[in-house]
Design a protein around this motif. Structure first.
Motif, PDB file in Angstrom:
ATOM      1  N   ASP A 136      -5.752   4.861  -8.486  1.00 33.12           N
ATOM      2  CA  ASP A 136      -5.523   5.119  -7.066  1.00 33.12           C
ATOM      3  C   ASP A 136      -5.556   3.773  -6.354  1.00 33.12           C
ATOM      4  O   ASP A 136      -6.619   3.265  -6.002  1.00 33.12           O
ATOM      5  N   THR A 137      -4.383   3.191  -6.153  1.00 35.08           N
ATOM      6  CA  THR A 137      -4.299   1.809  -5.679  1.00 35.08           C
ATOM      7  C   THR A 137      -3.926   1.703  -4.210  1.00 35.08           C
ATOM      8  O   THR A 137      -3.594   0.624  -3.728  1.00 35.08           O
ATOM      9  N   ARG A 138      -3.999   2.814  -3.469  1.00 38.51           N
ATOM     10  CA  ARG A 138      -3.472   2.794  -2.106  1.00 38.51           C
ATOM     11  C   ARG A 138      -4.159   1.770  -1.219  1.00 38.51           C
ATOM     12  O   ARG A 138      -3.525   1.138  -0.373  1.00 38.51           O
ATOM     13  N   LYS A 139      -5.444   1.580  -1.406  1.00 32.65           N
ATOM     14  CA  LYS A 139      -6.184   0.591  -0.623  1.00 32.65           C
ATOM     15  C   LYS A 139      -7.282   0.047  -1.515  1.00 32.65           C
ATOM     16  O   LYS A 139      -8.237   0.752  -1.837  1.00 32.65           O
ATOM     17  N   LEU A 140      -7.139  -1.203  -1.925  1.00 25.76           N
ATOM     18  CA  LEU A 140      -8.080  -1.747  -2.898  1.00 25.76           C
ATOM     19  C   LEU A 140      -8.345  -3.211  -2.614  1.00 25.76           C
ATOM     20  O   LEU A 140      -7.423  -3.988  -2.379  1.00 25.76           O
ATOM     21  N   SER A 141      -9.627  -3.581  -2.663  1.00 23.83           N
ATOM     22  CA  SER A 141     -10.045  -4.978  -2.579  1.00 23.83           C
ATOM     23  C   SER A 141     -10.873  -5.298  -3.818  1.00 23.83           C
ATOM     24  O   SER A 141     -11.765  -4.530  -4.193  1.00 23.83           O
ATOM     25  N   ILE A 177      -3.211  -4.200  -1.952  1.00 26.71           N
ATOM     26  CA  ILE A 177      -4.250  -4.658  -2.869  1.00 26.71           C
ATOM     27  C   ILE A 177      -4.554  -6.119  -2.579  1.00 26.71           C
ATOM     28  O   ILE A 177      -3.636  -6.948  -2.510  1.00 26.71           O
ATOM     29  N   GLY A 229     -13.562   3.877  -5.752  1.00 24.27           N
ATOM     30  CA  GLY A 229     -13.835   3.364  -4.419  1.00 24.27           C
ATOM     31  C   GLY A 229     -12.727   2.446  -3.967  1.00 24.27           C
ATOM     32  O   GLY A 229     -11.657   2.388  -4.583  1.00 24.27           O
ATOM     33  N   GLN A 230     -12.972   1.709  -2.900  1.00 19.88           N
ATOM     34  CA  GLN A 230     -11.959   0.815  -2.346  1.00 19.88           C
ATOM     35  C   GLN A 230     -12.300  -0.655  -2.531  1.00 19.88           C
ATOM     36  O   GLN A 230     -11.436  -1.507  -2.348  1.00 19.88           O
TER      37      GLN A 230
END
Length: 274
Positions: free
Chosen positions: A34-39, A62, A17-18
């Motif tokens: 998969d680090t393209r969009k991560l919080s 990130i 997930g993100q």
């Protein structure tokens, strides 16, 4: 075993997930490929470990948020060219520790905002650039309130026609008294055509602080190599031992044993090609 095989082989907490929320104390580390969009949100008093693997040429953003008293240990690994923006916001009494290894051309922009009293941030990183690779590390640590601590050390090695770049800034806000901040950049150029540039900076608006910064760019220690050759080592062996010793303290900070061993092997393999 390679770094990717270790991460994909199990032993890590699953996440897809993100937004990753860490509550309580997590025994197993989380791994994100998969680090393209991560919080990542670490709850009050919670503690966790996180592995970020950049194994594809991507752009990633990130964001890490640590609540009061939270603790997060991050290991970030670049095995492919990636452009990464990594930011952390820390509340009072929180602590974030980042270990970063660049094994390929990469670009990391790291920023930390220490927004609560007695927050702490530690960064240890290394980049290994060979051939015509270009590694960049930009670091900004913001001491926004009193009584916070930060310590960053980035080491770089460049050979061939490779380029390395470090730019750092420690910002101390007005009235952020009793700040304790250190920033160091240490680098070795293995060839006459390799280039490493470094620019650590301090921007201080408070008067009761302990802040230091420094940078070195040099060649191999000829005296140390001569000393080791006198004891039976070849020049290649002496050079390899010196370089491994230079970067070894960074890699050993990884607190996940199988991953630490894989990183050590990956660094040794990269150094052999330099």
């Amino acid at each position: 075993m390679e770094v990717q095989e270790i991460i994909r082989g199990g032993g890590f907490a699953s996440f897809d997930g993100q937004v990753l929320r860490i509550d309580g104390t997590c025994v197993r580390p989380y791994a994100v490929t998969d680090t393209r969009k991560l919080s990542v949100e670490v709850a009050e008093g919670a503690e966790g470990r996180l592995v970020l693997l950049h194994a594809a040429p991507v752009e990633a953003e990130i964001r890490l948020a640590l609540a009061e008293g939270a603790r997060l240990s991050v290991t970030e690994i670049f095995t492919a060219e990636a452009f990464v923006s990594l930011s952390v916001a820390e509340a009072a009494h929180s602590s974030c520790s980042l270990t970063m290894v660049q094994l390929a051309s990469a670009d990391l922009s790291f920023s930390a905002a220490l927004d609560g009293r007695e927050a702490g941030c530690d960064l240890r990183g290394v980049f290994l650039a060979s051939g015509k690779e270009h590694c960049r590390v930009f670091v900004r640590i913001g001491h926004n309130v009193p009584d916070c601590r930060s310590d960053s050390l980035v080491k770089g090695i460049a050979g061939g026609e490779a380029k390395g770049e470090f730019r750092g800034l420690v910002y101390v806000a007005p009235d952020a008294q009793r700040t304790d901040a250190r920033q160091q950049s240490r680098n070795i150029q293995l060839s006459r055509t390799a280039r490493i540039t470094t620019r650590p900076q301090l921007e201080i608006y408070a008067d009761d602080v302990k802040c230091t910064h420094g940078a070195t760019v040099g060649q191999m220690d000829a005296d140390a190599i001569f000393y080791m050759r006198q004891r039976g080592l070849s020049e290649a062996q002496a050079r390899a031992l010196q370089i491994e010793g230079f970067v070894g303290d960074i890699v050993r900070r990884c607190d996940i044993e199988p991953l630490r061993e894989a990183l050590t092997e990956a660094v040794a393999a990269k150094l052999e090609r330099m």
